[in-house]
Design an enzyme around this catalytic site. Structure first.
Site, PDB file in Angstrom:
ATOM      1  N   ASP A 109      -0.943   6.130  -5.790  1.00  0.00           N
ATOM      2  CA  ASP A 109      -1.810   6.446  -6.589  1.00  0.00           C
ATOM      3  C   ASP A 109      -1.486   7.924  -7.428  1.00  0.00           C
ATOM      4  O   ASP A 109      -0.749   8.435  -6.795  1.00  0.00           O
ATOM      5  CB  ASP A 109      -2.658   6.998  -4.531  1.00  0.00           C
ATOM      6  CG  ASP A 109      -3.053   5.949  -4.031  1.00  0.00           C
ATOM      7  OD1 ASP A 109      -3.665   5.735  -4.386  1.00  0.00           O
ATOM      8  OD2 ASP A 109      -2.674   6.333  -2.950  1.00  0.00           O
ATOM      9  N   HIS A 156       0.603  -0.947  -0.728  1.00  0.00           N
ATOM     10  CA  HIS A 156      -0.170   0.150   0.005  1.00  0.00           C
ATOM     11  C   HIS A 156       0.995   1.647  -0.266  1.00  0.00           C
ATOM     12  O   HIS A 156       1.619   1.910   0.546  1.00  0.00           O
ATOM     13  CB  HIS A 156      -1.093  -0.078   0.709  1.00  0.00           C
ATOM     14  CG  HIS A 156      -1.424   0.777   1.264  1.00  0.00           C
ATOM     15  ND1 HIS A 156      -1.761   1.683   2.495  1.00  0.00           N
ATOM     16  CD2 HIS A 156      -2.556   1.806   0.544  1.00  0.00           C
ATOM     17  CE1 HIS A 156      -2.581   2.441   2.196  1.00  0.00           C
ATOM     18  NE2 HIS A 156      -3.117   2.716   0.931  1.00  0.00           N
ATOM     19  N   GLU A 172       1.478  -0.218  -4.970  1.00  0.00           N
ATOM     20  CA  GLU A 172       0.299   0.511  -5.593  1.00  0.00           C
ATOM     21  C   GLU A 172       1.093   2.064  -5.892  1.00  0.00           C
ATOM     22  O   GLU A 172       1.993   2.004  -5.046  1.00  0.00           O
ATOM     23  CB  GLU A 172      -0.456   0.374  -4.010  1.00  0.00           C
ATOM     24  CG  GLU A 172      -2.731   0.834  -4.078  1.00  0.00           C
ATOM     25  CD  GLU A 172      -2.839   2.704  -3.225  1.00  0.00           C
ATOM     26  OE1 GLU A 172      -1.516   2.812  -2.364  1.00  0.00           O
ATOM     27  OE2 GLU A 172      -3.480   2.016  -4.099  1.00  0.00           O
ATOM     28  N   HIS A 219      -0.869  10.286  -2.962  1.00  0.00           N
ATOM     29  CA  HIS A 219      -2.067  10.154  -2.011  1.00  0.00           C
ATOM     30  C   HIS A 219      -3.548  11.074  -2.441  1.00  0.00           C
ATOM     31  O   HIS A 219      -4.510  10.586  -2.812  1.00  0.00           O
ATOM     32  CB  HIS A 219      -2.099   9.644  -0.707  1.00  0.00           C
ATOM     33  CG  HIS A 219      -3.412   9.687  -0.137  1.00  0.00           C
ATOM     34  ND1 HIS A 219      -4.102  10.043   0.641  1.00  0.00           N
ATOM     35  CD2 HIS A 219      -4.387   8.095  -0.415  1.00  0.00           C
ATOM     36  CE1 HIS A 219      -5.305   9.284   0.943  1.00  0.00           C
ATOM     37  NE2 HIS A 219      -5.260   7.994  -0.002  1.00  0.00           N
TER      38      HIS A 219
HETATM   39  O1  G3P Z   1      -6.502   1.789  -2.464  1.00  0.00           O
HETATM   40  C1  G3P Z   1      -6.555   1.329  -2.059  1.00  0.00           C
HETATM   41  C2  G3P Z   1      -6.868   2.412  -0.814  1.00  0.00           C
HETATM   42  O2  G3P Z   1      -4.966   2.556  -0.961  1.00  0.00           O
HETATM   43  C3  G3P Z   1      -7.724   2.999  -0.953  1.00  0.00           C
HETATM   44  O3  G3P Z   1      -7.601   3.858   0.062  1.00  0.00           O
HETATM   45  O4  G3P Z   1      -7.488   5.985   0.133  1.00  0.00           O
HETATM   46  O5  G3P Z   1      -5.301   4.701   0.946  1.00  0.00           O
HETATM   47  O6  G3P Z   1      -5.853   5.525  -1.489  1.00  0.00           O
HETATM   48  P1  G3P Z   1      -6.675   5.053  -0.053  1.00  0.00           P
HETATM   49 CA    CA Z   2      -5.016   4.346  -3.418  1.00  0.00          CA
END
Ligand code: G3P
Ligand code: CA
Length: 387
Positions: free
Chosen positions: A89, A60, A87, A102
């Site tokens: 964003d 994450h 991951e 993020h």
């Molecule tokens: O994308 C999965 C998770 O990361 C969603 O929450 O707010 O951490 O992007 P966030």
């Molecule tokens: Ca995310």
């Protein structure tokens, strides 16, 4: 930890895990073993999705439990730990480059406040109905943004991570793709990425639509096919649908709390909430353009008023019946982020019984999990597979 399930006899495949992880354990989700409704089948014919180990461990924001999030250092550590997917964003710069953050408010995750030359960029904006004061990526060119250094988002919770403050810049997604390609060549297997469009409706209204430049980058790096080692994700279903029109890359829809309405629904007047989307009709609709869902962990096992886990919902079974994968978020080692029944002691920043919590979530039959500390989730996944 990095074995390819399809090529390892006796290992659980994505479907096999559902059989063993739900039906064999007599837990919710058992119907999934035979439920291939929804037209896609699991993975929707996306061969590579089927090759992911199950449970799949998603780093994450990289390995954000150990390094400032969304930096090449965080991504590298996640990959080196054995995370099956890393991951990102995405938000845009003023000149349309996609960068990994993020949120577009970079106040908490960069040293922008220490740059007197950017003091006048501090401003207040309303994003998806919420007011924020700070510095925003869309007000910086990429060249300007690259003069900043990334830092730990939650130094109060993760003071050790501040050791790495200032070590890395904000990466562009193009840099991450090049890094993944290079690491993939080195390792002789593809490096999987999991890529989220952040605030896509907000940015489109600014003339900074995310999906088209994202699709161009995916094509340039050969990650635009249905069997590409990359999963696209968004909290806004219309962004996932737009991506589905541009590329064949697998897609999931993120789902937050049951009362929430995706911001694109708010803008378009669609009255549905997340509670509607997790019903069979909502899941059927999602399965018409996506291969999975990314729900909060609470949608899989709700908590009671004291923060303890209760009985799992039927979401795993219902989603699997529509052929949808489930990759819930987010597992974190610290007490403050764990269900109350898995905390140890009273220090919110000390590690709790994350293995116990993760075992409870894996037992529901979920296909994977987003984790800030991928090494912990990988050990929990190995425990689960070893049962
Ligand atoms: O994308 C999965 C998770 O990361 C969603 O929450 O707010 O951490 O992007 P966030
Ligand atoms: Ca995310």
């Amino acid at each position: 930890m990095t074995e390819r399930a399809r090529t390892t006899p006796g290992r659980r495949t994505l479907l096999g895990a559902a059989v063993l992880g739900t039906a064999a354990l007599g837990l919710p989700g058992a119907a999934h073993a035979t439920g291939h409704g929804g037209g896609h089948g699991r993975g929707g014919g996306h061969g590579s999705l089927r090759e992911l180990p199950v449970p799949t461990v998603i780093g994450h924001r990289g390995a954000s439990g150990y390094r400032p999030e969304h930096t090449l250092g965080s991504y590298q550590l996640a990959l080196d730990m054995g995370a099956h997917i890393v991951e990102q964003d995405l938000v845009p710069t003023k000149d349309g480059h996609l960068v990994c953050r993020h949120e577009n408010d970079i106040t908490a995750t960069t040293d922008v406040a220490d740059h007197p030359g950017f003091a006048d960029r501090r401003t207040t904006k309303t994003i998806d109905g919420v007011s924020y004061t700070g510095w925003f990526t869309e007000d910086f060119t990429l060249a300007e943004l690259k003069t900043l250094r990334a830092k730990e988002r939650i130094p109060g919770n993760r003071p050790d991570n501040t050791l790495y403050d200032g070590r890395w810049t904000v990466p562009t997604f193009d840099e991450v793709l090049r890094w993944a390609d290079k690491e993939g060549r080195k390792r002789g297997r593809p490096v999987w990425l999991y890529v989220e469009t952040k605030h896509p409706t907000y940015f489109r209204k600014l003339g900074l639509g995310l999906e088209e430049p994202l699709a161009r980058l995916l094509r340039r790096h050969g990650r635009h096919r249905k069997n590409s080692p990359l999963i696209l994700q968004s909290f806004e279903p219309s962004s996932v649908q737009r991506l589905a029109r541009l590329v064949g890359t697998p897609r999931i829809v993120l789902l937050s709390g049951p009362k929430a309405r995706p911001w694109d629904f708010v803008e378009s007047g669609d009255p549905r909430t997340v509670a509607d989307l997790v019903k069979p009709a909502g899941l059927k609709w999602i399965a018409s353009y996506a291969q999975g869902i990314g729900p909060t962990l609470d949608l899989v096992i709700p908590k009671d008023a004291s923060g303890r886990l209760t009985t799992p919902t039927t979401l795993v079974r219902d989603a699997h019946a529509r052929g949808l994968l489930l990759h819930p978020y987010t597992l974190r080692n610290e007490n403050g982020f764990l269900p109350a029944d898995f905390r140890r002691g009273t220090d919110p920043n000390a590690y709790g019984d994350v293995f116990g919590a993760c075992a409870a979530y894996f037992a529901t039959g979920i296909d994977g999990i987003f984790a800030d500390q991928p090494d912990t989730a990988l050990l929990a996944a190995a425990d689960f597979k070893g049962r």
